[in-house]
Motif scaffolding. Structure first.
Motif, PDB file in Angstrom:
ATOM      1  N   ALA A 127       0.849  -1.191   0.000  1.00  0.00           N
ATOM      2  CA  ALA A 127       0.000   0.000   0.000  1.00  0.00           C
ATOM      3  C   ALA A 127       0.881   1.236   0.000  1.00  0.00           C
ATOM      4  CB  ALA A 127      -0.915   0.008   1.217  1.00  0.00           C
ATOM      5  N   SER A 128       0.326   2.314  -0.521  1.00  0.00           N
ATOM      6  CA  SER A 128       1.047   3.588  -0.527  1.00  0.00           C
ATOM      7  C   SER A 128       0.057   4.712  -0.262  1.00  0.00           C
ATOM      8  CB  SER A 128       1.773   3.806  -1.858  1.00  0.00           C
ATOM      9  OG  SER A 128       0.841   3.934  -2.915  1.00  0.00           O
ATOM     10  N   ILE A 129       0.615   5.844   0.208  1.00  0.00           N
ATOM     11  CA  ILE A 129      -0.243   6.985   0.517  1.00  0.00           C
ATOM     12  C   ILE A 129       0.540   8.273   0.275  1.00  0.00           C
ATOM     13  CG2 ILE A 129       0.387   6.927   2.985  1.00  0.00           C
ATOM     14  CD1 ILE A 129      -2.572   7.729   3.559  1.00  0.00           C
ATOM     15  N   THR A 130      -0.127   9.240  -0.343  1.00  0.00           N
ATOM     16  CA  THR A 130       0.519  10.515  -0.619  1.00  0.00           C
ATOM     17  C   THR A 130       0.331  11.482   0.549  1.00  0.00           C
ATOM     18  OG1 THR A 130      -1.447  11.499  -1.603  1.00  0.00           O
ATOM     19  CG2 THR A 130      -0.045  10.193  -3.058  1.00  0.00           C
ATOM     20  N   ARG A 131       0.942  12.617   0.433  1.00  0.00           N
ATOM     21  CA  ARG A 131       0.847  13.622   1.493  1.00  0.00           C
ATOM     22  C   ARG A 131      -0.603  14.060   1.716  1.00  0.00           C
ATOM     23  NH1 ARG A 131       4.403  16.935   3.926  1.00  0.00           N
ATOM     24  NH2 ARG A 131       6.102  16.345   2.521  1.00  0.00           N
ATOM     25  N   VAL A 132      -1.388  14.060   0.637  1.00  0.00           N
ATOM     26  CA  VAL A 132      -2.790  14.469   0.772  1.00  0.00           C
ATOM     27  C   VAL A 132      -3.690  13.261   1.010  1.00  0.00           C
ATOM     28  CG1 VAL A 132      -2.476  16.562  -0.566  1.00  0.00           C
ATOM     29  CG2 VAL A 132      -3.143  14.457  -1.743  1.00  0.00           C
ATOM     30  N   ARG A 133      -3.061  12.132   1.367  1.00  0.00           N
ATOM     31  CA  ARG A 133      -3.761  10.932   1.825  1.00  0.00           C
ATOM     32  C   ARG A 133      -4.525  10.212   0.716  1.00  0.00           C
ATOM     33  NH1 ARG A 133      -3.752  14.565   6.004  1.00  0.00           N
ATOM     34  NH2 ARG A 133      -2.775  13.837   7.931  1.00  0.00           N
ATOM     35  N   SER A 134      -4.027  10.280  -0.490  1.00  0.00           N
ATOM     36  CA  SER A 134      -4.546   9.430  -1.551  1.00  0.00           C
ATOM     37  C   SER A 134      -3.838   8.086  -1.433  1.00  0.00           C
ATOM     38  CB  SER A 134      -4.263  10.060  -2.913  1.00  0.00           C
ATOM     39  OG  SER A 134      -4.664   9.200  -3.950  1.00  0.00           O
ATOM     40  N   ALA A 135      -4.625   7.004  -1.284  1.00  0.00           N
ATOM     41  CA  ALA A 135      -4.055   5.689  -0.991  1.00  0.00           C
ATOM     42  C   ALA A 135      -4.290   4.696  -2.120  1.00  0.00           C
ATOM     43  CB  ALA A 135      -4.649   5.146   0.302  1.00  0.00           C
ATOM     44  N   ASN A 136      -3.362   3.758  -2.240  1.00  0.00           N
ATOM     45  CA  ASN A 136      -3.495   2.652  -3.179  1.00  0.00           C
ATOM     46  C   ASN A 136      -3.137   1.359  -2.468  1.00  0.00           C
ATOM     47  OD1 ASN A 136      -4.088   3.759  -5.965  1.00  0.00           O
ATOM     48  ND2 ASN A 136      -2.349   5.007  -5.374  1.00  0.00           N
ATOM     49  N   TYR A 137      -3.781   0.266  -2.888  1.00  0.00           N
ATOM     50  CA  TYR A 137      -3.585  -1.020  -2.250  1.00  0.00           C
ATOM     51  C   TYR A 137      -3.351  -2.113  -3.278  1.00  0.00           C
ATOM     52  CZ  TYR A 137      -5.641   1.213   1.866  1.00  0.00           C
ATOM     53  OH  TYR A 137      -5.903   2.054   2.920  1.00  0.00           O
ATOM     54  N   ALA A 138      -2.575  -3.102  -2.896  1.00  0.00           N
ATOM     55  CA  ALA A 138      -2.471  -4.312  -3.694  1.00  0.00           C
ATOM     56  C   ALA A 138      -3.793  -5.061  -3.628  1.00  0.00           C
ATOM     57  CB  ALA A 138      -1.342  -5.189  -3.164  1.00  0.00           C
ATOM     58  N   ASP A 139      -4.127  -5.750  -4.691  1.00  0.00           N
ATOM     59  CA  ASP A 139      -5.395  -6.490  -4.740  1.00  0.00           C
ATOM     60  C   ASP A 139      -5.496  -7.494  -3.589  1.00  0.00           C
ATOM     61  OD1 ASP A 139      -5.581  -6.721  -8.395  1.00  0.00           O
ATOM     62  OD2 ASP A 139      -6.143  -5.120  -6.997  1.00  0.00           O
ATOM     63  N   ALA A 140      -4.361  -8.080  -3.217  1.00  0.00           N
ATOM     64  CA  ALA A 140      -4.373  -9.144  -2.210  1.00  0.00           C
ATOM     65  C   ALA A 140      -4.753  -8.645  -0.819  1.00  0.00           C
ATOM     66  CB  ALA A 140      -3.003  -9.816  -2.153  1.00  0.00           C
ATOM     67  N   VAL A 141      -4.631  -7.339  -0.580  1.00  0.00           N
ATOM     68  CA  VAL A 141      -4.904  -6.815   0.760  1.00  0.00           C
ATOM     69  C   VAL A 141      -6.088  -5.858   0.778  1.00  0.00           C
ATOM     70  CG1 VAL A 141      -2.456  -7.040   1.294  1.00  0.00           C
ATOM     71  CG2 VAL A 141      -3.363  -4.803   0.629  1.00  0.00           C
TER      72      VAL A 141
END
Length: 113
Positions: free
Chosen positions: A46-60
């Protein structure tokens, strides 16, 4: 040089929860968690930007939640409904647009009964 320190790994039973924490020594633009299981390639969790836009792997997706506290230069990974296949070394990776990318030392997460 940016110092990155993780904490929160451990042993948990299937279906259990853990919360990982990572703190950087300076202000960071993108914060992410990667993991590497034995015999497998490292993968983005998972990742998150300073403005809290997040991305996740499909598995999680739907089980893990990434969040951050910019005032503390910290990122967190709440992991729920853990499965044995989540067992891995989890590492924090942070990116500063002006200073580059930095890794933490990694923390072991083991999901086993």
């Amino acid at each position: 040089q940016v110092q990155v320190v993780e904490s929160g790994g451990g042993l948990v039973q299937p279906g259990g929860s853990l919360r990982l924490s990572c703190t950087a020594s300076d202000s960071i633009d993108i914060m992410a968690w990667y993991r590497q299981a034995p015999g497998k390639q490292r993968e983005l969790v998972a990742s998150i930007t300073r403005v809290r836009s997040a991305n996740y792997a499909d598995a999680v997706q739907g089980r893990f939640t990434i969040s951050r506290d910019n005032s503390k230069n910290s990122v967190y990974l709440q992991m729920n409904n853990l499965k044995p296949e989540d067992t891995a070394i989890y590492s924090c990776y942070v990116i500063s647009y002006t200073r580059g990318g930095y890794w933490g030392q990694g923390t072991q997460v083991t999901v086993s009964s």
